[in-house]
Design a protein around this motif. Structure first.
Motif, mmCIF file in Angstrom:
data_model
loop_
_atom_site.group_PDB
_atom_site.id
_atom_site.type_symbol
_atom_site.label_atom_id
_atom_site.label_comp_id
_atom_site.label_asym_id
_atom_site.label_seq_id
_atom_site.Cartn_x
_atom_site.Cartn_y
_atom_site.Cartn_z
ATOM 1 N N VAL A 1 0.854 -1.187 0.000
ATOM 2 C CA VAL A 1 0.000 0.000 0.000
ATOM 3 C C VAL A 1 0.889 1.237 0.000
ATOM 4 C CG1 VAL A 1 -1.953 -1.083 1.199
ATOM 5 C CG2 VAL A 1 -0.170 0.048 2.531
ATOM 6 N N LYS A 2 0.310 2.352 -0.447
ATOM 7 C CA LYS A 2 1.025 3.626 -0.414
ATOM 8 C C LYS A 2 0.492 4.572 0.650
ATOM 9 C CE LYS A 2 2.407 3.492 -5.262
ATOM 10 N NZ LYS A 2 2.350 4.168 -6.596
ATOM 11 N N ARG A 3 -0.702 4.280 1.156
ATOM 12 C CA ARG A 3 -1.300 5.123 2.206
ATOM 13 C C ARG A 3 -1.868 4.226 3.297
ATOM 14 N NH1 ARG A 3 -2.237 10.468 0.487
ATOM 15 N NH2 ARG A 3 -2.518 10.908 2.707
ATOM 16 N N ILE A 4 -1.876 4.768 4.504
ATOM 17 C CA ILE A 4 -2.417 4.083 5.676
ATOM 18 C C ILE A 4 -3.400 5.005 6.371
ATOM 19 C CG2 ILE A 4 -1.854 3.246 8.007
ATOM 20 C CD1 ILE A 4 0.911 2.439 6.922
ATOM 21 N N VAL A 5 -4.482 4.448 6.857
ATOM 22 C CA VAL A 5 -5.334 5.139 7.826
ATOM 23 C C VAL A 5 -5.293 4.336 9.118
ATOM 24 C CG1 VAL A 5 -7.622 5.994 8.418
ATOM 25 C CG2 VAL A 5 -6.890 5.973 6.023
ATOM 26 N N PHE A 6 -4.927 4.982 10.211
ATOM 27 C CA PHE A 6 -5.095 4.380 11.531
ATOM 28 C C PHE A 6 -6.335 5.005 12.157
ATOM 29 C CE2 PHE A 6 -0.419 3.462 11.336
ATOM 30 C CZ PHE A 6 -0.554 2.088 11.399
ATOM 31 N N THR A 7 -7.196 4.149 12.678
ATOM 32 C CA THR A 7 -8.494 4.610 13.158
ATOM 33 C C THR A 7 -8.791 4.077 14.542
ATOM 34 O OG1 THR A 7 -10.890 4.408 12.785
ATOM 35 C CG2 THR A 7 -9.512 2.725 11.769
#
Length: 222
Positions: free
Chosen positions: A59-65
């Motif tokens: 992946v090139k982007r991450i969302v931590f939620t």
């Protein structure tokens, strides 16, 4: 029985727990996706696995939620997403690759709010790597199919067997309670509109009921 009660786990209980463990993992083949969503929890292994997927180029982007953990508010005092982000950056993920969603309090909100954060950042998404605790993969998948059906969801978690996972948590009963509670949600949430239905084999349902009868109930819905 509470989740932290120390007790001897029988061979039958381990066999039943293993059935739940195997069922609740999706067994997806990992492949490149547009974004990884690291689902908030008490387990920093989720952040480490998400970081590894990024560093491997999946992946090139991450969302931590995730906001403060409702069951362990003292564990990540600044909220799950913030601590996960700090951990991922310490492992080599550039801060510019991470988006933070710091308010979600359940899996449905994790996905719904992450979708909104990605839209606001104008990140096009047709596929997501959902990174969770190992026993939470199926619930994450079923929730994503309900909340964000337009994307292809691929599930990922730290690869390990049940007994290795128990060692990382340090509490056998808590892990079994958590597996039982997660399977109950897989079964019940579709009726509440929170997730799509999943086929649950009879052998898994029988194991689930035996564990409930044996008192592994601290994580069940009231």
């Amino acid at each position: 029985m509470t989740g932290t009660t120390k007790r001897e786990i029988t061979d039958q209980q381990w066999a039943d727990t293993t059935l739940l463990w195997d069922y609740q993992q999706m067994g997806h083949d990992l492949r490149p996706c547009d974004v990884a969503i690291g689902l908030g929890s008490h387990d920093l292994g989720v952040a480490a696995e998400t970081a590894d997927l990024y560093l491997r180029g999946l992946v090139k982007r991450i969302v931590f939620t995730g906001g403060p953990n409702p069951s362990r508010p003292d564990h990540f005092p600044h909220g799950e997403a913030v601590h996960f982000t700090e951990h991922a950056i310490a492992l080599g993920v550039p801060q510019s690759a991470v988006l933070i969603e710091p308010t979600a309090r359940n899996t449905g909100q994790n996905i719904e709010f992450s979708r909104a954060v990605l839209a606001a950042a104008e990140v096009p998404v047709s596929s997501v790597l959902l990174v969770s605790m190992p026993y939470m993969e199926r619930r994450a998948f079923a929730t994503c199919r309900q909340v964000w059906p337009e994307v292809e969801a691929v599930c990922a978690s730290t690869p390990m067997d049940l007994h290795d996972y128990v060692k990382t948590i340090g509490d056998e009963s808590l892990v079994i309670d958590s597996l039982v509670g997660d399977l109950q949600r897989v079964i019940e949430y579709p009726r509440l509109g929170f997730a799509v239905a999943q086929d649950v084999p009879g052998s898994v349902l029988d194991a689930y009921q035996r564990l409930i009868n044996d008192g592994f109930t601290s994580r069940l819905l009231s």
